[in-house]
Design a protein around this motif. Structure first.
Motif, short mmCIF file in Angstrom:
data_model
loop_
_atom_site.label_atom_id
_atom_site.label_comp_id
_atom_site.label_asym_id
_atom_site.label_seq_id
_atom_site.Cartn_x
_atom_site.Cartn_y
_atom_site.Cartn_z
N ASN A 108 0.82 -1.21 0.00
CA ASN A 108 0.00 0.00 0.00
C ASN A 108 0.86 1.26 0.00
OD1 ASN A 108 -2.34 -1.54 0.02
ND2 ASN A 108 -2.55 -1.47 2.25
N LEU A 111 2.01 1.82 -3.51
CA LEU A 111 0.90 2.27 -4.36
C LEU A 111 0.59 3.75 -4.14
CD1 LEU A 111 -1.54 -0.78 -4.09
CD2 LEU A 111 -0.15 -0.12 -6.07
N LEU A 112 0.63 4.17 -2.88
CA LEU A 112 0.30 5.57 -2.61
C LEU A 112 1.46 6.50 -2.94
CD1 LEU A 112 -1.92 5.33 0.58
CD2 LEU A 112 -2.56 5.37 -1.82
N VAL A 114 3.20 6.14 -5.55
CA VAL A 114 2.98 6.38 -6.98
C VAL A 114 2.12 7.61 -7.19
CG1 VAL A 114 1.81 5.48 -9.03
CG2 VAL A 114 3.31 3.99 -7.71
N SER A 115 1.13 7.77 -6.33
CA SER A 115 0.20 8.89 -6.46
C SER A 115 0.73 10.18 -5.84
CB SER A 115 -1.14 8.54 -5.81
OG SER A 115 -1.75 7.43 -6.43
N VAL A 258 -6.81 7.77 2.20
CA VAL A 258 -6.59 8.84 1.24
C VAL A 258 -7.61 9.93 1.53
CG1 VAL A 258 -6.49 9.52 -1.18
CG2 VAL A 258 -5.78 7.21 -0.52
N HIS A 262 -8.31 14.21 -2.22
CA HIS A 262 -7.62 13.45 -3.28
C HIS A 262 -8.42 12.24 -3.72
CE1 HIS A 262 -4.08 15.82 -2.30
NE2 HIS A 262 -4.05 15.33 -1.08
N ARG A 270 -1.99 6.81 -10.56
CA ARG A 270 -2.04 5.63 -9.71
C ARG A 270 -1.79 4.40 -10.56
NH1 ARG A 270 -8.03 5.92 -7.49
NH2 ARG A 270 -7.91 8.07 -8.21
N ALA A 272 -3.35 0.86 -11.33
CA ALA A 272 -4.74 0.40 -11.23
C ALA A 272 -4.86 -1.11 -11.35
CB ALA A 272 -5.58 1.07 -12.31
N PRO A 291 -11.84 4.72 -11.80
CA PRO A 291 -11.67 4.38 -10.38
C PRO A 291 -12.93 4.56 -9.58
CG PRO A 291 -10.67 6.52 -10.87
CD PRO A 291 -11.06 5.91 -12.18
N TRP A 298 -8.11 2.66 -5.08
CA TRP A 298 -6.71 2.22 -5.12
C TRP A 298 -6.59 0.70 -5.01
CZ3 TRP A 298 -7.57 7.25 -4.33
CH2 TRP A 298 -6.62 8.17 -4.78
#
Length: 443
Positions: A108, A111-112, A114-115, A258, A262, A270, A272, A291, A298
């Protein structure tokens, strides 16, 4: 509260404890045929007795329904993640749509990142605390390299002042302000796993935003331990595991937050997967990712139902107890532990509590820096039926957890600690134990 160094006092506190019956809902490990003194919930929480039935329910649905369990099971798997929204949100002070249970902590986090880590040639730095948990260090190091930067230049690690063990909030704020022109992200632990220090997340978030940076936290040791208000503080994102204070089993499912500012932005970069896609169109199998609203967008794959079932059983207990009551008991238990250790009369050159003394700056963990014979002391405690953990080079972490630990646990631990310390000192005097090298961990 005025503490007393007596078993009678400890038992009177347990008798008056409104949370005392929750201990009966957990399995206590056995050592030599007796309940262990388990003070290691900061590493792995105990197993709730209700977990077995929760797992068996999903196994029965799988057995009897097969794939139809996704829609016809007692807890349909297709929307299983929705079972957590409100209760998980209460743990971290969020809106239900801002949280999602999925994957594991470090997945996680990547992944976050990345954003929320989108560096530019001008803004590329990440500010974090020195001595963060290794997974966080590795995640930041590899993310920075992925974007073409050198970790030594891009990652700014904040250290306590010389001779101190903990970071000062003012120093964190100053470092953020000084690097306002180049910082892209502040990523810190909510609670430092080694020292037990709780950071002022509200102040750090405010300082980060004032500098034009995004702010995220790893709450592995904070979720279910201290009071959090992620939505109100306007934290951009956070991640946590559920197997420590949330008691959801070894390697249990992770969770993420999140902020709504956002979470409803479909254009935010992100990675996906189909489980984060609009559920109304998910089985149309078409191109073009849309999304889901909120943190659910996410998600990557369908959830690992068996580990999520364990978390559901644990979270139901946690939510019944409630964070305010748990936090109030935690402060009392940790304060009692601190009092009893101080009653031993040891100097800071012998045994030092490196966790902050202020209740608001710590959770239920005290980190004991043992300057001599630390490993031998830890092994004596273990042999006496105490389960806690050791962190190199010479720290013993002790965590009385309010859901299942008692004041009597804390008192008995202190008595064993006192006895073990005395025996080691006597052995050292006789030359039976070689004194370990003193190691300064204040920096």
């Amino acid at each position: 509260m005025t503490y007393e160094n007596s078993l009678q006092f400890a038992r009177s506190q347990d008798h008056n404890d409104s949370l005392q019956t929750f201990r009966e809902r957990f399995y206590i490990p056995q050592v030599n045929g007796k309940d262990a003194i388990y003070l290691c919930g900061n590493s792995l929480g105990l197993q709730p007795k209700s977990v077995r039935a929760a797992l068996e329910q999903e196994l029965l649905d799988w057995q009897n329904l097969g794939v139809e369990g996704h829609f016809q099971g007692k807890n349909p798997w297709f929307r299983y993640h929705e079972l957590f929204s409100e209760k998980e949100a209460r743990i971290v002070g969020a809106q239900p749509a801002e949280v999602i249970v999925m994957n594991n902590l470090t997945t996680n986090l990547h992944l976050l990142l990345v954003s929320f880590y989108q560096p530019t040639p001008e803004r590329y730095r990440i500010i974090t605390e020195a001595g963060a948990f290794p997974s966080d260090q590795y995640a930041l190091e590899t993310q920075v390299k992925f974007h073409g930067f050198h970790p030594e230049e891009a990652i700014l690690e904040l250290k306590p002042r010389p001779g101190e063990c903990n970071l000062r909030t003012a120093d964190i704020e100053a470092a953020i302000a000084e690097n306002a022109h180049s910082v892209a992200l502040i990523l810190m632990g909510g609670l430092n796993y080694y020292t037990g220090q709780v950071f002022d997340l509200a102040a750090i978030t405010k300082a980060g935003h004032a500098a034009g940076a995004l702010v995220g936290f790893d709450l592995a040791h904070a979720a279910g331990n201290v009071l959090l208000s992620l939505h109100e503080w306007e934290v951009d994102f956070a991640v946590w595991c559920t197997y420590k204070y949330l008691n959801s089993g070894p390697g249990g499912v992770g969770a993420a937050f999140v902020h709504e500012k956002h979470a409803h932005n479909p254009d935010l970069p992100r990675f996906a997967g189909w489980w984060g896609h609009n559920p109304e169109e998910r089985f149309q199998m078409k191109k073009g990712f849309k999304p889901m609203a909120g943190a659910a967008g996410w998600q990557l794959s369908n959830g690992a139902i068996l580990t999520m079932a364990a978390h559901k059983a644990a979270l139901d207990i946690f939510d019944e107890a409630g964070m305010p009551a748990l936090r109030a008991k935690s402060e009392q238990l940790t304060g009692y532990l601190e009092f009893l250790i101080q009653e031993m009369g040891l100097s800071a050159t012998q045994l030092q509590i490196i966790t902050p003394a202020e209740p608001t700056a710590r959770g239920c963990q005290l980190s004991l820096l043992v300057h001599q014979n630390g490993r031998a002391l830890f092994e004596k405690l273990t042999a006496a039926g105490v389960i806690l953990d050791w962190r190199e080079p010479n720290v013993i972490r002790v965590a009385p957890v309010p859901l299942y630990n008692s004041f009597e646990d804390v008192f008995c631990f202190a008595e064993i600690l006192r006895k073990s310390w005395t025996e080691l000192e006597q052995a050292s005097t006789k030359g039976l134990v070689a004194p370990a090298n003193t190691s300064d961990q204040s920096s």
